[in-house]
Design an enzyme around this catalytic site. Structure first.
Site, PDB file in Angstrom:
ATOM      1  N   LYS A  51       0.809  -1.226   0.000  1.00 35.63           N
ATOM      2  CA  LYS A  51       0.000   0.000   0.000  1.00 35.63           C
ATOM      3  C   LYS A  51       0.837   1.269   0.000  1.00 35.63           C
ATOM      4  O   LYS A  51       0.405   2.319  -0.488  1.00 35.63           O
ATOM      5  CB  LYS A  51      -0.942   0.002   1.204  1.00 35.63           C
ATOM      6  N   SER A 303       1.065  -9.768  -0.563  1.00 36.58           N
ATOM      7  CA  SER A 303       0.852  -8.321  -0.559  1.00 36.58           C
ATOM      8  C   SER A 303       1.129  -7.643   0.778  1.00 36.58           C
ATOM      9  O   SER A 303       1.316  -6.426   0.829  1.00 36.58           O
ATOM     10  CB  SER A 303      -0.579  -8.005  -0.990  1.00 36.58           C
TER      11      SER A 303
END
Length: 400
Positions: A51, A303
């Site tokens: 992110k 991720s």
């Protein structure tokens, strides 16, 4: 929609601040699955998640006036930390609205980067609504977790790194929540390696992108609790949906047991800590929902690695129980001196280790001159547990 050129420009903007993450060969899983498996380790970003790529790309495009007014974001944790880190690095005031149910590790991690934390609601949607209210009152710039072209371009930079690091491969598995990471990576891969498959992976409890692609438009799904809280987005974005629809080859889903198994597998076999959202690609491979991996070169994007320690402990214990390496037995014994020693002796002869033992005399299943022992044993597997139970029964004990 963003273009490949947008992603290349975003990469140039952020590369001085964010060095590439490894794309490491997963030796144990490669042998197990019969393929060449590589893991794009976004869990090794300085904030523990991909992110930060999108957050930094967006903040670097702010004007001086916008920087002075500050930024605001809504997030369950990973985007929050990305925005907070990028804002702190460039001296931009940041307010982050997080759900009251956000993991404590993510709340503390965000606060450590100097952001003001506001807790609101029990999920992302409630936090988002509160962030919009605060943005309207303050004049700060809202940085969306995924539905922003600049954010998507920054997230897609991971795809450029995969190509540089590996060259040729057959399949890429990407976690999908709002769709920014998957859409960005798919844009890069399909425009530079059109023969490579790019498959998105979602939690079966919140399959918002799968539902949207089936309906032909962004379609909400009911919110639900899932181990993959980082991708538990009930409605995909108006920017991310067409990107995913254009470039993704498909979406598969995995259930909670599969996600937990994948977290434990990565930790035990590859020494890699992944949160639930980060482990869904590995879960899809272990489940076989993306076809036979044999002989293929596969990239799984992990991720993020920001998992709550308490949740991790539960997952590890549950995985050990499922594999038979942790067993819970209840043994009824005579309420007399030496009974516990007899049970312990039998367990020792079977080469199991007693981790915990307790005794009850008031259990409904035992007689007045009996007691019930609760045993937690460290064992070698399900066959070993079966042998221990049989040995106890052969010794005259009732076992559950």
């Amino acid at each position: 929609m963003i273009s490949l050129d947008d992603i290349i420009k975003a990469r140039r903007r952020i590369r001085d601040s964010l060095p590439p993450t490894p794309c490491a060969r997963a030796a144990q899983l490669s042998r197990q699955l019969g393929c060449e498996l590589f893991i794009k380790c976004e869990n090794l970003q300085m904030t523990g998640s991909f992110k930060v790529r999108g957050a930094l790309a967006r903040i670097l495009q702010l004007t001086e006036a916008e920087r002075a007014a500050g930024v605001i974001a809504a997030s369950a944790g990973n985007h929050a930390q990305g925005v907070a880190w990028a804002a702190q690095k460039f001296g931009v005031p940041a307010t982050i609205v997080m759900p009251e149910t956000a993991p404590l590790a993510k709340i503390r991690g965000t606060a450590a980067f100097g952001a003001d934390i506001v807790l609101a609601g029990t999920g992302y949607d409630a936090a988002y609504a509160r962030a919009v209210e605060l943005q309207r009152d303050s004049g700060a710039t809202f940085i969306h977790a995924f539905d922003d072209p600049a954010v998507m371009a920054g997230q897609g930079s991971a795809g450029l790194e995969i190509i540089e690091q590996l060259g040729d491969f057959d399949l890429v598995l990407v976690p999908v929540g709002g769709g920014g990471l998957a859409g960005g990576i798919a844009t890069v891969i399909k425009q530079t390696r059109p023969g490579v498959q790019v498959i998105g992976v979602q939690s079966a409890r919140v399959p918002s992108m799968q539902a949207s692609l089936a309906a032909g438009a962004p379609t909400p799904v009911p919110p639900a609790a899932t181990l993959a809280d980082g991708i538990a987005v009930a409605r995909v974005g108006v920017h991310t949906y067409p990107q995913a629809a254009a470039w993704l080859d498909g979406i598969v889903t995995v259930d909670e047991e599969s996600i937990a198994r994948a977290i434990l597998t990565l930790l035990e076999q590859e020494k890699l800590l992944a949160e639930g959202a980060g482990a869904v690609g590995i879960a899809a491979l272990l489940d076989g929902v993306v076809g036979d991996p044999a002989g293929k070169r596969i990239v799984a994007v992990v991720s993020g690695g920001n998992i709550d320690p308490i949740e991790l402990a539960k997952i590890v214990e549950r995985g050990l129980e499922r594999d038979g390496r942790l067993a819970h037995l209840r043994v009824v014994v005579a309420d007399r001196p030496g009974s516990i020693a007899e049970v312990a002796g039998l367990v020792a002869r079977e080469r199991a280790n007693i981790l915990q033992i307790s005794q009850r005399r008031d259990a409904a299943e035992v007689g007045l001159r009996e007691a019930e022992l609760d045993l937690t044993l460290e064992t070698r597997g399900l066959d070993h547990v079966t042998g221990i139970v049989q040995a106890l029964r052969d010794g005259g004990f009732r076992v559950r």
